[in-house]
Design a protein around this motif. Structure first.
Motif, mmCIF file in Angstrom:
data_model
loop_
_atom_site.group_PDB
_atom_site.id
_atom_site.type_symbol
_atom_site.label_atom_id
_atom_site.label_comp_id
_atom_site.label_asym_id
_atom_site.label_seq_id
_atom_site.Cartn_x
_atom_site.Cartn_y
_atom_site.Cartn_z
ATOM 1 N N GLN A 120 9.214 0.559 7.973
ATOM 2 C CA GLN A 120 7.751 0.489 7.964
ATOM 3 C C GLN A 120 7.249 0.015 6.599
ATOM 4 O OE1 GLN A 120 5.154 4.126 8.023
ATOM 5 N NE2 GLN A 120 4.784 3.364 10.126
ATOM 6 N N SER A 121 7.848 0.517 5.545
ATOM 7 C CA SER A 121 7.467 0.084 4.192
ATOM 8 C C SER A 121 7.713 -1.406 3.994
ATOM 9 C CB SER A 121 8.253 0.869 3.133
ATOM 10 O OG SER A 121 7.941 2.228 3.189
ATOM 11 N N HIS A 122 8.852 -1.887 4.482
ATOM 12 C CA HIS A 122 9.154 -3.326 4.396
ATOM 13 C C HIS A 122 8.117 -4.132 5.163
ATOM 14 C CE1 HIS A 122 12.871 -2.443 2.461
ATOM 15 N NE2 HIS A 122 13.572 -2.158 3.541
ATOM 16 N N ALA A 123 7.747 -3.655 6.356
ATOM 17 C CA ALA A 123 6.780 -4.368 7.196
ATOM 18 C C ALA A 123 5.429 -4.470 6.503
ATOM 19 C CB ALA A 123 6.641 -3.667 8.548
ATOM 20 N N VAL A 124 4.978 -3.379 5.924
ATOM 21 C CA VAL A 124 3.679 -3.376 5.245
ATOM 22 C C VAL A 124 3.718 -4.288 4.021
ATOM 23 C CG1 VAL A 124 2.051 -1.931 3.952
ATOM 24 C CG2 VAL A 124 2.980 -1.128 6.140
ATOM 25 N N LEU A 125 4.777 -4.200 3.229
ATOM 26 C CA LEU A 125 4.895 -5.043 2.029
ATOM 27 C C LEU A 125 4.911 -6.523 2.398
ATOM 28 C CD1 LEU A 125 5.371 -5.418 -1.023
ATOM 29 C CD2 LEU A 125 7.816 -5.265 -0.544
ATOM 30 N N MET A 126 5.684 -6.888 3.394
ATOM 31 C CA MET A 126 5.759 -8.302 3.775
ATOM 32 C C MET A 126 4.446 -8.776 4.393
ATOM 33 S SD MET A 126 9.656 -8.638 5.089
ATOM 34 C CE MET A 126 10.853 -9.244 3.927
ATOM 35 N N PRO A 132 4.460 -6.092 18.814
ATOM 36 C CA PRO A 132 5.374 -4.986 19.107
ATOM 37 C C PRO A 132 6.644 -5.452 19.809
ATOM 38 C CG PRO A 132 3.654 -5.067 20.763
ATOM 39 C CD PRO A 132 3.332 -6.141 19.745
ATOM 40 N N PHE A 133 7.742 -4.799 19.490
ATOM 41 C CA PHE A 133 9.018 -5.063 20.145
ATOM 42 C C PHE A 133 9.742 -3.723 20.266
ATOM 43 C CE2 PHE A 133 13.351 -7.364 19.707
ATOM 44 C CZ PHE A 133 13.528 -7.360 21.087
ATOM 45 N N THR A 135 7.384 -15.822 9.975
ATOM 46 C CA THR A 135 7.539 -14.742 10.936
ATOM 47 C C THR A 135 8.751 -13.917 10.546
ATOM 48 O OG1 THR A 135 6.535 -16.026 12.707
ATOM 49 C CG2 THR A 135 7.917 -14.173 13.366
ATOM 50 N N VAL A 136 8.532 -12.605 10.451
ATOM 51 C CA VAL A 136 9.572 -11.681 10.016
ATOM 52 C C VAL A 136 9.835 -10.655 11.115
ATOM 53 C CG1 VAL A 136 10.225 -9.973 8.274
ATOM 54 C CG2 VAL A 136 8.847 -11.948 7.606
ATOM 55 N N LEU A 137 11.094 -10.496 11.502
ATOM 56 C CA LEU A 137 11.500 -9.424 12.403
ATOM 57 C C LEU A 137 12.145 -8.344 11.555
ATOM 58 C CD1 LEU A 137 12.313 -7.978 15.045
ATOM 59 C CD2 LEU A 137 14.314 -9.484 15.119
ATOM 60 N N ILE A 138 11.626 -7.125 11.676
ATOM 61 C CA ILE A 138 12.201 -5.997 10.948
ATOM 62 C C ILE A 138 12.634 -4.964 11.978
ATOM 63 C CG2 ILE A 138 11.843 -4.229 9.192
ATOM 64 C CD1 ILE A 138 9.552 -6.015 8.109
ATOM 65 N N THR A 139 13.947 -4.805 12.146
ATOM 66 C CA THR A 139 14.434 -3.810 13.093
ATOM 67 C C THR A 139 14.228 -2.420 12.496
ATOM 68 O OG1 THR A 139 16.700 -3.855 12.258
ATOM 69 C CG2 THR A 139 16.147 -5.405 14.028
ATOM 70 N N GLY A 140 13.920 -1.462 13.350
ATOM 71 C CA GLY A 140 13.710 -0.089 12.894
ATOM 72 C C GLY A 140 12.503 0.059 11.994
ATOM 73 N N SER A 141 11.429 -0.667 12.302
ATOM 74 C CA SER A 141 10.247 -0.633 11.431
ATOM 75 C C SER A 141 9.147 0.300 11.936
ATOM 76 C CB SER A 141 9.697 -2.047 11.212
ATOM 77 O OG SER A 141 9.457 -2.705 12.443
ATOM 78 N N GLY A 142 9.516 1.260 12.778
ATOM 79 C CA GLY A 142 8.542 2.224 13.268
ATOM 80 C C GLY A 142 8.245 3.346 12.297
ATOM 81 N N ASN A 143 9.062 3.489 11.251
ATOM 82 C CA ASN A 143 8.818 4.514 10.223
ATOM 83 C C ASN A 143 9.715 4.243 9.020
ATOM 84 O OD1 ASN A 143 11.432 5.703 10.586
ATOM 85 N ND2 ASN A 143 10.668 6.764 12.382
ATOM 86 N N GLY A 144 9.610 5.057 8.041
ATOM 87 C CA GLY A 144 10.486 5.024 6.875
ATOM 88 C C GLY A 144 10.535 3.693 6.140
ATOM 89 N N MET A 145 11.742 3.324 5.718
ATOM 90 C CA MET A 145 11.911 2.102 4.933
ATOM 91 C C MET A 145 11.510 0.853 5.707
ATOM 92 S SD MET A 145 15.455 2.849 2.801
ATOM 93 C CE MET A 145 15.854 1.144 2.856
ATOM 94 N N ILE A 177 2.010 -1.148 13.465
ATOM 95 C CA ILE A 177 1.102 -2.250 13.790
ATOM 96 C C ILE A 177 -0.310 -1.939 13.310
ATOM 97 C CG2 ILE A 177 -0.076 -3.396 15.728
ATOM 98 C CD1 ILE A 177 2.642 -3.646 17.056
ATOM 99 N N SER A 178 -0.762 -0.706 13.467
ATOM 100 C CA SER A 178 -2.113 -0.364 12.996
ATOM 101 C C SER A 178 -2.220 -0.486 11.479
ATOM 102 C CB SER A 178 -2.534 1.028 13.467
ATOM 103 O OG SER A 178 -1.791 2.035 12.834
#
Length: 91
Positions: free
Chosen positions: A21-27, A60-61, A9-19, A48-49
């Motif tokens: 979001q890229s980190h979230a998709v890659l992980m 979502p958080f 389980t990975v928490l990525i703060t500020g993952s609604g756009n930009g870097m 999330i989509s």
């Protein structure tokens, strides 16, 4: 970076756009379940989509991370977090 993140389980703060979001998709592509954090609910929904198309779980958080007391209380509801990416910031 670890290539297999299955069942982590990975928490990525500020993952609604930009870097973030890229980190979230890659992980997610590497199998991680993602807690998508941002102050912007539309950005969280978009990330999330993107993750749902890949397959892993995405939760979502939506919260202002500057409210540290509330943030610390709310994050406990997600259970154990294996990896934290501190990406949130103001430019």
């Amino acid at each position: 970076m670890i290539k297999n993140l299955s069942n982590l389980t990975v928490l990525i703060t500020g993952s609604g756009n930009g870097m973030g979001q890229s980190h979230a998709v890659l992980m997610a592509e590497r199998g991680a379940n993602i807690i998508v954090h941002d102050i912007n609910s539309d950005g969280v929904s978009k990330t999330i989509s993107l993750i749902k198309k890949i397959g892993p779980d995405a939760k979502p958080f939506v919260m202002d991370i500057r409210d540290t007391d509330s943030f610390q209380k709310e994050i406990l509801k997600f259970g154990p977090i294996d990896i934290l990416v501190n990406n949130a910031g103001v430019g």
